[in-house]
Design a protein around this motif. Structure first.
Motif, PDB file in Angstrom:
ATOM      1  N   GLY A 128       0.839  -1.193   0.000  1.00 54.21           N
ATOM      2  CA  GLY A 128       0.000   0.000   0.000  1.00 54.21           C
ATOM      3  C   GLY A 128       0.868   1.234   0.000  1.00 54.21           C
ATOM      4  O   GLY A 128       2.086   1.162  -0.214  1.00 54.21           O
ATOM      5  N   GLY A 129       0.226   2.377   0.237  1.00 56.12           N
ATOM      6  CA  GLY A 129       0.970   3.625   0.238  1.00 56.12           C
ATOM      7  C   GLY A 129       0.373   4.645   1.187  1.00 56.12           C
ATOM      8  O   GLY A 129      -0.853   4.696   1.372  1.00 56.12           O
ATOM      9  N   LEU A 130       1.234   5.418   1.802  1.00 58.53           N
ATOM     10  CA  LEU A 130       0.832   6.529   2.671  1.00 58.53           C
ATOM     11  C   LEU A 130       1.012   7.821   1.888  1.00 58.53           C
ATOM     12  O   LEU A 130       2.115   8.112   1.430  1.00 58.53           O
ATOM     13  CB  LEU A 130       1.682   6.537   3.944  1.00 58.53           C
ATOM     14  CG  LEU A 130       1.540   7.754   4.862  1.00 58.53           C
ATOM     15  CD1 LEU A 130       0.130   7.833   5.444  1.00 58.53           C
ATOM     16  CD2 LEU A 130       2.571   7.695   5.989  1.00 58.53           C
ATOM     17  N   ASN A 131      -0.049   8.572   1.729  1.00 54.32           N
ATOM     18  CA  ASN A 131      -0.025   9.814   0.972  1.00 54.32           C
ATOM     19  C   ASN A 131      -0.171  10.984   1.932  1.00 54.32           C
ATOM     20  O   ASN A 131      -1.179  11.070   2.661  1.00 54.32           O
ATOM     21  CB  ASN A 131      -1.186   9.826  -0.022  1.00 54.32           C
ATOM     22  CG  ASN A 131      -0.779  10.326  -1.383  1.00 54.32           C
ATOM     23  OD1 ASN A 131       0.399  10.401  -1.700  1.00 54.32           O
ATOM     24  ND2 ASN A 131      -1.744  10.670  -2.202  1.00 54.32           N
ATOM     25  N   VAL A 132       0.806  11.883   1.949  1.00 53.92           N
ATOM     26  CA  VAL A 132       0.772  13.054   2.829  1.00 53.92           C
ATOM     27  C   VAL A 132       0.677  14.299   1.946  1.00 53.92           C
ATOM     28  O   VAL A 132       1.545  14.536   1.105  1.00 53.92           O
ATOM     29  CB  VAL A 132       2.019  13.119   3.736  1.00 53.92           C
ATOM     30  CG1 VAL A 132       1.845  14.217   4.786  1.00 53.92           C
ATOM     31  CG2 VAL A 132       2.267  11.771   4.413  1.00 53.92           C
ATOM     32  N   LEU A 133      -0.370  15.092   2.141  1.00 51.46           N
ATOM     33  CA  LEU A 133      -0.699  16.213   1.268  1.00 51.46           C
ATOM     34  C   LEU A 133      -0.447  17.543   1.970  1.00 51.46           C
ATOM     35  O   LEU A 133      -0.781  17.711   3.143  1.00 51.46           O
ATOM     36  CB  LEU A 133      -2.169  16.126   0.850  1.00 51.46           C
ATOM     37  CG  LEU A 133      -2.594  14.759   0.315  1.00 51.46           C
ATOM     38  CD1 LEU A 133      -4.105  14.622   0.324  1.00 51.46           C
ATOM     39  CD2 LEU A 133      -2.061  14.551  -1.078  1.00 51.46           C
ATOM     40  N   PHE A 134       0.118  18.498   1.228  1.00 52.65           N
ATOM     41  CA  PHE A 134       0.494  19.795   1.789  1.00 52.65           C
ATOM     42  C   PHE A 134      -0.192  20.923   1.024  1.00 52.65           C
ATOM     43  O   PHE A 134      -0.290  20.886  -0.208  1.00 52.65           O
ATOM     44  CB  PHE A 134       2.014  19.983   1.734  1.00 52.65           C
ATOM     45  CG  PHE A 134       2.785  18.968   2.541  1.00 52.65           C
ATOM     46  CD1 PHE A 134       3.255  19.289   3.806  1.00 52.65           C
ATOM     47  CD2 PHE A 134       3.011  17.694   2.038  1.00 52.65           C
ATOM     48  CE1 PHE A 134       3.954  18.353   4.559  1.00 52.65           C
ATOM     49  CE2 PHE A 134       3.713  16.756   2.776  1.00 52.65           C
ATOM     50  CZ  PHE A 134       4.184  17.085   4.042  1.00 52.65           C
ATOM     51  N   ALA A 135      -0.634  21.919   1.757  1.00 57.45           N
ATOM     52  CA  ALA A 135      -1.326  23.058   1.152  1.00 57.45           C
ATOM     53  C   ALA A 135      -0.358  23.997   0.449  1.00 57.45           C
ATOM     54  O   ALA A 135      -0.750  24.723  -0.467  1.00 57.45           O
ATOM     55  CB  ALA A 135      -2.122  23.820   2.208  1.00 57.45           C
TER      56      ALA A 135
END
Length: 240
Positions: A128-135
């Motif tokens: 799987g994958g961990l997605n970290v999103l930034f503004a």
């Protein structure tokens, strides 16, 4: 920051040790990513054994939308991370829209401008994958990369654990195995110390050095010694 990190890791590991439900553990991991990595949102995608991808959790609905876009379009940083087993960093989504054209077009209207995608690995294989999103556009630090990998590893640990009685039985089995390994290692240390005329501490250094150089667990080296599969004379005690 240090106190918040300790609190987050304590909360996650406590849920792992206890028999907490899967959703709450993964939700805690994504919340901790947002809090400690300075992110706006985070989500976890699972590679479905039947093919395709499935969204497991997201810190908010907007990030869930982005995850679903990646799932449906079969492209994007998290998808690439799962396929390659490597971390994918996108400091500015606007810089190279041709890399994932459909994904870039879909996410352009969102408030996210940078993404850090970390593979969730089990025995070296991405599940799987961990997605970290930034503004904001983000120049990722080594701290963010490494902590992202820690959270991904915790997710893998959770996804691979057993629950209930099976988990307890496995824990007992593992404990007995560790105790047997310890007895075997102590026996091997005594053999090395006696045969090569060195102290127990030196014998441990010798065995550990041999284990590292041959990419073997210490318990396996001890087993080979005590079962006479490994000749004591081949062990290098010089400089130990």
């Amino acid at each position: 920051m240090q106190a918040r990190l300790v609190d987050a890791l304590f909360a996650i590991t406590t849920q792992l040790v206890e028999d907490s439900d899967g959703a709450s553990v993964l939700a805690q991991i994504t919340r901790s990513c947002v809090d400690l990595l300075g992110a706006s949102a985070a989500g976890i995608i699972l590679a479905d054994p039947r093919g395709g991808l499935a969204v497991l959790t997201a810190s908010d609905e907007e990030s869930r939308l982005v995850e679903l876009l990646q799932q449906q379009l079969d492209e994007g940083p998290c998808v690439e991370s799962i396929k390659t087993g490597k971390t994918v960093e996108v400091p500015d989504l606007a810089v190279e829209p041709e890399r994932w054209p459909r994904f870039s077009a879909s996410v352009a209207a969102s408030d996210y401008h940078a993404i850090l995608s970390v593979p969730v690995l089990l025995q070296g294989r991405p599940i799987g994958g961990l997605n970290v999103l930034f503004a904001e556009t983000t120049s990722f630090s080594e701290y963010q990369r490494r902590l992202g990998s820690v959270f991904a590893a915790l997710a893998a640990l959770h996804l691979s654990r057993e629950d209930g009685e099976h988990r307890k039985a496995r824990a007992v089995e593992q404990s007995l195995s560790l105790l047997n390994d310890r007895v075997r290692v102590e026996h091997a240390l005594g053999m090395v110390a006696g045969a090569r005329g060195v102290s127990i501490d030196t014998a441990r250094v010798v065995l550990e050095r041999y284990a590292r150089s041959h990419a073997l667990p210490l318990g396996e080296v001890a087993h080979r010694l005590t079962s006479r599969q490994l000749d004591l004379g081949t062990l290098d005690v010089e400089g130990a």
